[in-house]
Design a protein around this motif. Sequence first.
Motif, short mmCIF file in Angstrom:
data_model
loop_
_atom_site.label_atom_id
_atom_site.label_comp_id
_atom_site.label_asym_id
_atom_site.label_seq_id
_atom_site.Cartn_x
_atom_site.Cartn_y
_atom_site.Cartn_z
N THR A 121 -2.56 -0.06 -0.99
CA THR A 121 -1.37 0.32 -1.74
C THR A 121 -1.57 -0.09 -3.18
O THR A 121 -2.08 -1.20 -3.46
CB THR A 121 -0.12 -0.38 -1.16
OG1 THR A 121 0.02 -0.01 0.22
CG2 THR A 121 1.14 0.05 -1.91
N VAL A 122 -1.20 0.75 -4.11
CA VAL A 122 -1.46 0.47 -5.53
C VAL A 122 -0.62 -0.70 -6.02
O VAL A 122 0.42 -1.03 -5.45
CB VAL A 122 -1.18 1.71 -6.40
CG1 VAL A 122 -2.00 2.91 -5.94
CG2 VAL A 122 0.31 2.05 -6.41
N GLU A 123 -1.09 -1.33 -7.07
CA GLU A 123 -0.32 -2.37 -7.74
C GLU A 123 0.82 -1.73 -8.53
O GLU A 123 0.93 -0.50 -8.62
CB GLU A 123 -1.24 -3.17 -8.68
CG GLU A 123 -2.42 -3.84 -7.99
CD GLU A 123 -2.00 -4.93 -7.03
OE1 GLU A 123 -0.91 -5.51 -7.22
OE2 GLU A 123 -2.75 -5.20 -6.07
N ASP A 124 1.65 -2.58 -9.13
CA ASP A 124 2.81 -2.07 -9.86
C ASP A 124 2.43 -1.16 -11.02
O ASP A 124 3.23 -0.32 -11.45
CB ASP A 124 3.66 -3.23 -10.38
CG ASP A 124 4.37 -3.98 -9.26
OD1 ASP A 124 4.35 -3.48 -8.11
OD2 ASP A 124 4.93 -5.06 -9.52
N ASP A 125 1.22 -1.34 -11.55
CA ASP A 125 0.77 -0.50 -12.67
C ASP A 125 0.00 0.73 -12.21
O ASP A 125 -0.53 1.48 -13.02
CB ASP A 125 -0.09 -1.32 -13.65
CG ASP A 125 -1.27 -2.01 -12.96
OD1 ASP A 125 -1.49 -1.76 -11.75
OD2 ASP A 125 -1.95 -2.81 -13.62
N GLY A 126 -0.11 0.92 -10.89
CA GLY A 126 -0.79 2.11 -10.37
C GLY A 126 -2.26 1.91 -10.07
O GLY A 126 -2.90 2.81 -9.52
N PHE A 127 -2.81 0.75 -10.38
CA PHE A 127 -4.24 0.52 -10.15
C PHE A 127 -4.49 0.08 -8.71
O PHE A 127 -3.62 -0.50 -8.04
CB PHE A 127 -4.78 -0.55 -11.11
CG PHE A 127 -4.98 -0.05 -12.51
CD1 PHE A 127 -6.18 0.56 -12.87
CD2 PHE A 127 -3.98 -0.15 -13.45
CE1 PHE A 127 -6.38 1.05 -14.16
CE2 PHE A 127 -4.16 0.32 -14.75
CZ PHE A 127 -5.37 0.92 -15.10
N PHE A 128 -5.69 0.35 -8.25
CA PHE A 128 -6.09 -0.05 -6.90
C PHE A 128 -7.58 -0.33 -6.87
O PHE A 128 -8.34 0.11 -7.73
CB PHE A 128 -5.76 1.05 -5.89
CG PHE A 128 -6.56 2.32 -6.06
CD1 PHE A 128 -7.78 2.50 -5.41
CD2 PHE A 128 -6.11 3.33 -6.90
CE1 PHE A 128 -8.53 3.66 -5.57
CE2 PHE A 128 -6.85 4.49 -7.07
CZ PHE A 128 -8.06 4.66 -6.41
#
Length: 271
Positions: free
Chosen positions: A222-229
């Motif tokens: 699941t991505v982090e809050d900033d959209g990164f994974f």
Amino acid sequence: MPSKSLSARVAATAALLLAAGALSAPAASAASSDAAPGDAYVLTVSTNPSSTDFDNRHVDITGTVTKADGTPAADIPVTVQEVVRFTTWNPWGDPIDPNYYEPRDLGKPVTDATGKFTIPDVAIDHVTGSSLLNVEHDVQITALYDEDGDLNTPQDGYFADTTVAANAKSSSVSYKVNKKKVKAGDILTVQGKVTLPKGVEPQGTEVFLQTYWEQEYHVKTTVEDDGFFVMSVRVSGYDDTFTLRTAPTDLYVAGAEQKLPITNTSLPSGS
């Protein structure tokens, strides 16, 4: 992946029974000629509007029940559901149901003196916490009237459905890999970012990595809050299909897919 729970019987089994001829098919209008031989009723259902989008998710559901001769059927209870459908992952081409179903009860309106039923201002949406991987953006609205109320005796059931096009905004996924040529035993690491439409938060967006054609995915995150994974997987000797897929949490945001430029040198020549 959503499952076919008991509550899905009205929606999931109705289509199969309809195909088998056990339920009466929906008619375009309530005229006596619409009734099949032996049918006592004709059931219809429709929505206004017929499509929804990110900013406009509500429809009015209306329908009619008439007797075989075309006269209105009053005081008839009709079970109405929204059915969000998911494409069955099936790389083998087996003759199985191509969909999974996630039904939601919308109510059981009763027809008025004109044979009409209405459910106003219905949100066409995905309301559970299940993954939206493989979701279809054509949402079914189903209507069912069963004379004796027993779904195990479908010969006295009448079924109708219509489709609402839930038009989704696009999204994208970017990535970097630690190596483009791998062999059995290597650790492949993929890092990247999911970009969603302006104003849509990425939290909860799932990312799936497929490595072999028979597997829907090997690992997910699941991505982090900033959209990164970031995700890693140990390569097997038979891995031959490296693909990223995403599943945002909003029905009105489409997932993205990217094939990765990975070559597995452990595969036999010509694979």
